[in-house]
Design a protein around this motif. Structure first.
Motif, PDB file in Angstrom:
ATOM      1  N   LEU A 151       0.638  -1.231   0.008  1.00 41.30           N
ATOM      2  CA  LEU A 151       0.089   0.206  -0.126  1.00 41.30           C
ATOM      3  C   LEU A 151       0.881   1.454   0.005  1.00 41.30           C
ATOM      4  CD1 LEU A 151      -2.927  -1.101   2.515  1.00 41.30           C
ATOM      5  CD2 LEU A 151      -2.978  -0.528  -0.059  1.00 41.30           C
ATOM      6  N   LYS A 152       2.009   1.323   0.503  1.00 42.98           N
ATOM      7  CA  LYS A 152       2.963   2.408   0.330  1.00 42.98           C
ATOM      8  C   LYS A 152       4.039   2.516  -0.911  1.00 42.98           C
ATOM      9  CE  LYS A 152       5.860   1.072   3.637  1.00 42.98           C
ATOM     10  NZ  LYS A 152       6.802   1.468   4.709  1.00 42.98           N
ATOM     11  N   SER A 153       3.854   1.501  -1.715  1.00 51.44           N
ATOM     12  CA  SER A 153       4.860   1.143  -2.607  1.00 51.44           C
ATOM     13  C   SER A 153       4.929   2.411  -3.624  1.00 51.44           C
ATOM     14  CB  SER A 153       4.433  -0.049  -3.269  1.00 51.44           C
ATOM     15  OG  SER A 153       3.476  -0.217  -4.305  1.00 51.44           O
ATOM     16  N   ASP A 154       3.677   3.008  -3.929  1.00 54.59           N
ATOM     17  CA  ASP A 154       3.928   4.013  -5.028  1.00 54.59           C
ATOM     18  C   ASP A 154       4.608   5.380  -4.520  1.00 54.59           C
ATOM     19  OD1 ASP A 154       2.315   2.654  -7.010  1.00 54.59           O
ATOM     20  OD2 ASP A 154       0.430   3.869  -6.374  1.00 54.59           O
ATOM     21  N   VAL A 155       4.158   5.577  -3.157  1.00 52.86           N
ATOM     22  CA  VAL A 155       5.085   6.995  -2.668  1.00 52.86           C
ATOM     23  C   VAL A 155       6.245   6.455  -2.538  1.00 52.86           C
ATOM     24  CG1 VAL A 155       4.327   6.693  -0.367  1.00 52.86           C
ATOM     25  CG2 VAL A 155       4.962   8.885  -1.405  1.00 52.86           C
ATOM     26  N   LEU A 156       6.708   5.388  -2.113  1.00 57.78           N
ATOM     27  CA  LEU A 156       7.933   4.894  -1.772  1.00 57.78           C
ATOM     28  C   LEU A 156       8.924   4.860  -3.067  1.00 57.78           C
ATOM     29  CD1 LEU A 156      10.216   3.811   0.319  1.00 57.78           C
ATOM     30  CD2 LEU A 156       9.339   1.597  -0.154  1.00 57.78           C
TER      31      LEU A 156
END
Length: 187
Positions: A151-156
C-alpha cells in the motif's frame, strides 16, 4: 494489525543505545565495520512510524561473517538475507527490542535503499509530510505487514526516484518488496 504512531523524540536516543552496544560488541570481537546507521522511519524527525528502531551495521562484504558473529554474541539471532541480497537480518532479544537490526554490505542496493529513503525524507519535509499519512492509512487498511508494504509502494517509488536510484534499481526494490509480501516473510 500494523501500528504506526506519531514521531517520538526519544527514538534517536534509543538508536544511540543500540549503536553503542553494537559498536562495543564489534570492537571486542575485532569485527571491522564502516558505520552503524539509524535507518527506517524512526530516523526521520517528524515522520510517523512503526515504533521499531531500524539499524544497519554497514560492513565490507568480506566482514559479514565477523560482524554477524559479534551480533550473535550479544544474543541477536541470525535470520539470513530473507531474500534481500546484501542485507542480513537478526532477531533481537528482549533487551534490544523493538529493533530490526541488519548487517548490510557497503554499496549494496539494500543499503542505498535504506539511506536513500532516510536522507531524502530528512531533506524534503513536503515529501515526508506526504508519506506519513500514506503510512497511517496503509496501517489501518492493511490486513498484514505484506499488504502494508504494497500500500505504500507508490510513494516509496517516488522517494527512491528522488534519492537517485535508477529505474532498474527502483524496479528491483519493488520486486523484492512484492516477493517478500508474496511469501509472507518479514524483515
Amino acid at each position: 494489525m500494523i501500528t504506526v504512531v506519531e514521531y517520538h523524540p526519544g527514538w534517536p536516543a534509543r538508536f544511540e543505545e543500540l549503536r553503542a552496544a553494537y559498536a562495543r560488541a564489534l570492537a571486542e570481537a575485532g569485527a571491522p565495520y564502516r558505520s552503524i546507521e539509524h535507518v527506517g522511519s524512526t530516523s526521520v524527525p517528524g515522520l510517523a512510524a512503526k515504533p521499531v528502531i531500524d539499524v544497519d551495521v554497514v560492513v565490507d562484504e568480506a566482514d559479514v561473517d565477523a560482524a554477524s558473529a559479534a551480533l550473535a554474541g550479544l544474543g541477536l539471532v541470525p535470520r539470513g538475507d530473507l531474500g534481500i541480497p546484501g542485507r542480513y537480518a537478526f532477531e533481537a532479544p528482549a533487551r534490544f527490542a523493538p529493533t530490526h537490526t541488519y548487517v548490510v554490505v557497503e554499496g549494496s542496493l539494500a543499503l542505498r535503499n535504506h539511506l536513500g529513503v532516510r536522507d531524502t525524507l530528512r531533506a524534503d519535509p513536503e515529501l515526508r509530510d506526504e508519506y506519513g499519512p500514506v503510512k497511517r492509512r496503509a496501517a489501518t487498511e492493511a490486513a498484514d505487514i505484506d499488504e502494508y508494504l504494497l500500500l505504500k509502494s507508490d510513494v516509496l517509488g517516488r522517494i527512491l526516484h528522488r534519492a537517485g536510484l535508477s529505474e532498474d534499481e527502483r524496479a528491483a526494490v519493488a520486486r523484492t518488496n512484492r516477493s517478500i509480501a508474496g511469501r509472507g516473510a518479514r524483515g
